[in-house]
Structure formats: C-alpha cells, structure tokens
Design a protein around this motif. Sequence first.
Motif, PDB file in Angstrom:
ATOM      1  N   THR A 151       0.743  -1.164   0.068  1.00  0.00           N
ATOM      2  CA  THR A 151      -0.099  -0.120   0.010  1.00  0.00           C
ATOM      3  C   THR A 151       0.732   1.319  -0.105  1.00  0.00           C
ATOM      4  O   THR A 151       0.246   2.392  -0.152  1.00  0.00           O
ATOM      5  CB  THR A 151      -0.781  -0.122   1.380  1.00  0.00           C
ATOM      6  N   VAL A 152       2.309   1.089  -0.026  1.00  0.00           N
ATOM      7  CA  VAL A 152       2.903   2.347   0.165  1.00  0.00           C
ATOM      8  C   VAL A 152       2.748   3.187  -1.208  1.00  0.00           C
ATOM      9  O   VAL A 152       3.056   2.775  -2.330  1.00  0.00           O
ATOM     10  CB  VAL A 152       4.288   2.126   0.333  1.00  0.00           C
ATOM     11  N   THR A 153       2.502   4.604  -0.929  1.00  0.00           N
ATOM     12  CA  THR A 153       1.919   5.237  -2.059  1.00  0.00           C
ATOM     13  C   THR A 153       2.301   6.515  -2.436  1.00  0.00           C
ATOM     14  O   THR A 153       2.900   7.418  -1.519  1.00  0.00           O
ATOM     15  CB  THR A 153       0.162   5.442  -2.224  1.00  0.00           C
ATOM     16  N   PHE A 154       2.891   7.026  -3.545  1.00  0.00           N
ATOM     17  CA  PHE A 154       3.453   8.253  -3.798  1.00  0.00           C
ATOM     18  C   PHE A 154       2.338   9.225  -4.590  1.00  0.00           C
ATOM     19  O   PHE A 154       1.382   8.526  -5.567  1.00  0.00           O
ATOM     20  CB  PHE A 154       4.760   8.208  -5.010  1.00  0.00           C
ATOM     21  N   ALA A 155       2.093  10.301  -3.970  1.00  0.00           N
ATOM     22  CA  ALA A 155       1.006  11.105  -4.624  1.00  0.00           C
ATOM     23  C   ALA A 155       1.746  11.990  -5.480  1.00  0.00           C
ATOM     24  O   ALA A 155       2.541  12.869  -5.068  1.00  0.00           O
ATOM     25  CB  ALA A 155       0.217  11.790  -3.600  1.00  0.00           C
ATOM     26  N   VAL A 156       1.044  12.036  -6.758  1.00  0.00           N
ATOM     27  CA  VAL A 156       1.360  13.165  -7.669  1.00  0.00           C
ATOM     28  C   VAL A 156       0.585  14.325  -7.500  1.00  0.00           C
ATOM     29  O   VAL A 156      -0.851  14.216  -7.840  1.00  0.00           O
ATOM     30  CB  VAL A 156       1.033  12.411  -9.241  1.00  0.00           C
ATOM     31  N   SER A 157       0.983  15.194  -6.877  1.00  0.00           N
ATOM     32  CA  SER A 157       0.001  16.389  -6.188  1.00  0.00           C
ATOM     33  C   SER A 157      -0.239  17.389  -7.525  1.00  0.00           C
ATOM     34  O   SER A 157      -1.428  17.696  -7.568  1.00  0.00           O
ATOM     35  CB  SER A 157       0.546  16.897  -5.051  1.00  0.00           C
ATOM     36  N   GLU A 158       0.720  17.689  -8.137  1.00  0.00           N
ATOM     37  CA  GLU A 158       0.606  18.815  -9.290  1.00  0.00           C
ATOM     38  C   GLU A 158       1.440  18.231 -10.574  1.00  0.00           C
ATOM     39  O   GLU A 158       2.560  17.809 -10.533  1.00  0.00           O
ATOM     40  CB  GLU A 158       1.061  20.039  -8.903  1.00  0.00           C
ATOM     41  N   LEU A 159       0.746  18.531 -11.644  1.00  0.00           N
ATOM     42  CA  LEU A 159       1.374  18.419 -13.063  1.00  0.00           C
ATOM     43  C   LEU A 159       0.957  19.701 -13.866  1.00  0.00           C
ATOM     44  O   LEU A 159      -0.221  19.669 -14.066  1.00  0.00           O
ATOM     45  CB  LEU A 159       1.082  17.058 -13.764  1.00  0.00           C
ATOM     46  N   MET A 160       1.542  20.568 -14.056  1.00  0.00           N
ATOM     47  CA  MET A 160       1.256  21.860 -14.983  1.00  0.00           C
ATOM     48  C   MET A 160       2.115  21.998 -15.857  1.00  0.00           C
ATOM     49  O   MET A 160       3.450  21.977 -15.570  1.00  0.00           O
ATOM     50  CB  MET A 160       0.871  23.168 -13.894  1.00  0.00           C
ATOM     51  N   VAL A 161       1.696  22.320 -16.962  1.00  0.00           N
ATOM     52  CA  VAL A 161       2.384  22.827 -18.196  1.00  0.00           C
ATOM     53  C   VAL A 161       1.880  24.208 -18.760  1.00  0.00           C
ATOM     54  O   VAL A 161       0.696  24.153 -19.002  1.00  0.00           O
ATOM     55  CB  VAL A 161       2.493  21.699 -19.404  1.00  0.00           C
ATOM     56  N   LEU A 162       2.436  25.165 -18.872  1.00  0.00           N
ATOM     57  CA  LEU A 162       1.941  26.302 -19.560  1.00  0.00           C
ATOM     58  C   LEU A 162       1.304  26.096 -20.985  1.00  0.00           C
ATOM     59  O   LEU A 162       1.891  25.343 -21.879  1.00  0.00           O
ATOM     60  CB  LEU A 162       3.002  27.496 -19.599  1.00  0.00           C
ATOM     61  N   PRO A 163       0.402  26.734 -21.327  1.00  0.00           N
ATOM     62  CA  PRO A 163      -0.238  26.545 -22.674  1.00  0.00           C
ATOM     63  C   PRO A 163       0.645  26.332 -23.721  1.00  0.00           C
ATOM     64  O   PRO A 163       0.557  25.559 -24.622  1.00  0.00           O
ATOM     65  CB  PRO A 163      -1.498  27.479 -22.827  1.00  0.00           C
ATOM     66  N   LYS A 164       1.666  27.198 -24.055  1.00  0.00           N
ATOM     67  CA  LYS A 164       2.598  27.283 -25.081  1.00  0.00           C
ATOM     68  C   LYS A 164       3.480  25.834 -25.326  1.00  0.00           C
ATOM     69  O   LYS A 164       3.868  25.323 -26.503  1.00  0.00           O
ATOM     70  CB  LYS A 164       3.516  28.222 -25.027  1.00  0.00           C
ATOM     71  N   TRP A 165       3.663  25.270 -24.272  1.00  0.00           N
ATOM     72  CA  TRP A 165       4.143  24.169 -24.216  1.00  0.00           C
ATOM     73  C   TRP A 165       3.412  22.741 -24.064  1.00  0.00           C
ATOM     74  O   TRP A 165       3.982  21.734 -23.895  1.00  0.00           O
ATOM     75  CB  TRP A 165       5.431  24.026 -23.109  1.00  0.00           C
ATOM     76  N   ARG A 166       2.126  23.092 -24.161  1.00  0.00           N
ATOM     77  CA  ARG A 166       1.361  21.633 -24.054  1.00  0.00           C
ATOM     78  C   ARG A 166       1.353  20.903 -25.484  1.00  0.00           C
ATOM     79  O   ARG A 166       1.743  21.496 -26.522  1.00  0.00           O
ATOM     80  CB  ARG A 166      -0.234  22.175 -23.864  1.00  0.00           C
ATOM     81  N   LYS A 167       1.182  19.733 -25.437  1.00  0.00           N
ATOM     82  CA  LYS A 167       0.923  18.913 -26.766  1.00  0.00           C
ATOM     83  C   LYS A 167       2.623  18.899 -27.350  1.00  0.00           C
ATOM     84  O   LYS A 167       2.621  18.531 -28.507  1.00  0.00           O
ATOM     85  CB  LYS A 167       0.043  19.389 -27.546  1.00  0.00           C
ATOM     86  N   THR A 168       3.459  18.844 -26.406  1.00  0.00           N
ATOM     87  CA  THR A 168       4.797  18.746 -27.155  1.00  0.00           C
ATOM     88  C   THR A 168       5.730  17.563 -26.190  1.00  0.00           C
ATOM     89  O   THR A 168       6.562  17.367 -26.658  1.00  0.00           O
ATOM     90  CB  THR A 168       5.830  20.036 -26.596  1.00  0.00           C
ATOM     91  N   GLY A 169       4.869  16.773 -25.492  1.00  0.00           N
ATOM     92  CA  GLY A 169       5.256  15.610 -24.930  1.00  0.00           C
ATOM     93  C   GLY A 169       5.935  16.130 -23.375  1.00  0.00           C
ATOM     94  O   GLY A 169       6.669  15.371 -22.601  1.00  0.00           O
ATOM     95  N   THR A 170       6.078  17.441 -22.809  1.00  0.00           N
ATOM     96  CA  THR A 170       6.501  17.924 -21.814  1.00  0.00           C
ATOM     97  C   THR A 170       5.876  17.397 -20.509  1.00  0.00           C
ATOM     98  O   THR A 170       6.535  16.859 -19.561  1.00  0.00           O
ATOM     99  CB  THR A 170       6.532  19.605 -21.753  1.00  0.00           C
ATOM    100  N   ALA A 171       4.580  17.274 -20.726  1.00  0.00           N
ATOM    101  CA  ALA A 171       3.692  16.748 -19.355  1.00  0.00           C
ATOM    102  C   ALA A 171       4.357  15.270 -19.223  1.00  0.00           C
ATOM    103  O   ALA A 171       4.435  14.907 -17.863  1.00  0.00           O
ATOM    104  CB  ALA A 171       2.478  16.688 -19.615  1.00  0.00           C
ATOM    105  N   ALA A 172       4.326  14.488 -20.340  1.00  0.00           N
ATOM    106  CA  ALA A 172       4.580  12.923 -19.912  1.00  0.00           C
ATOM    107  C   ALA A 172       6.075  12.890 -19.544  1.00  0.00           C
ATOM    108  O   ALA A 172       6.589  12.084 -18.735  1.00  0.00           O
ATOM    109  CB  ALA A 172       4.706  12.350 -21.451  1.00  0.00           C
ATOM    110  N   ARG A 173       7.000  13.723 -20.035  1.00  0.00           N
ATOM    111  CA  ARG A 173       8.713  13.611 -19.555  1.00  0.00           C
ATOM    112  C   ARG A 173       8.543  14.141 -18.170  1.00  0.00           C
ATOM    113  O   ARG A 173       9.220  13.792 -17.412  1.00  0.00           O
ATOM    114  CB  ARG A 173       9.437  14.755 -20.273  1.00  0.00           C
TER     115      ARG A 173
END
Length: 170
Positions: A90-112
């Motif tokens: 049950t040991v869990t890591f919480a991903v609290s925030e993932l934010m990418v500014l609009p200009k860099w969305r759909k570039t693979g930045t969020a996935a990286r």
Amino acid sequence: MIELRTFTHTDLPAIRQTLIDVHARIPEYPADDEFAQRFPWFVDHWGKNPGFLCVMGYDGGEPVGYAYGAPLTNGREWWRGHLDPVPEKTVTFAVSELMVLPKWRKTGTAARLHTTLLDGRPEAMAVLLVDTTHPKVQSAYEAWGYGKVGEQQPFPDSPVYAVMVRPLPA
C-alpha cells in the motif's frame, strides 16, 4: 529541447515562488477562484514533506511547467475507501501537481515531467486526483497507466476529483 531539473524538500525556498508564478499563468486556475488562491498553502504543505520531489521543465531559463508530489502517510492514501480489497502493498506516492503552460502543451513535456517524477520511486503505486470536468486530462493519465477507482471532494470548495491509481514501476 526542454531541460528538466529535479528539486527536493530542501530546495523549496528557492523554487517556491516559481511554482506559484507558473500556477498563476495556468488558464484553468483563474485568479478570482477562491480554491486556486490557496495554492501557496498547498505548495508549503507538500514542500514540508521530507519526501517531496519536484521536476521542473525549462526552455532556456524560462520555467514551462512542473510535476511534484510526495509519499503519502500509511492509512491516509487517497485511494482508501475506493479499492476493495486493499492492495497487499500500500505504500503510495501522490502526484500532487502536474502543470504545463499552454505554449508547451502537446509537446510531450507533461509526459516527460511525469515520467521523471516517478522514475525509480520505491513506492508500490502512484495516485493522483483529476478534476472530473477535465475528461481529456483523465484520458491522458489513463494512457499513462492510471485507472479511475472513485471520486472525492477533499475540500468543500474544491472540485470533485477522479481518484486515479497505477502500479509502480509502470
């Protein structure tokens, strides 16, 4: 190419304002939204956790987005009450925030950012919350191996979130 830099709990004083500034530029979080106005509190809350980890992306010297989180306290995992039976590990890591500014969305930045945040994590699973009014974001997380296990509203003024989990490593 976006440069990724990793920060820990001890780096929070140096990156705190950058996290807040990027958040303020995310159109989904308008400045007049009371819940969004509490974001500095959330930064401090997560950043005080000794296991806090943040991955920030830079284009030149300009921050373009980040992902951060920390291990959750045993027994207080966000998926509790949604998974039956409870997983063996049950040991869990919480991903609290993932934010990418609009200009860099759909570039693979969020996935990286996300992949780097979770790379080598010792926990058994990762959990995150996704605003249920953002089905495209939920679909992206599903493509990264998450599954929705329930919904919750952690604060009276917060959105209703889909609770999503995935095993680690992916």
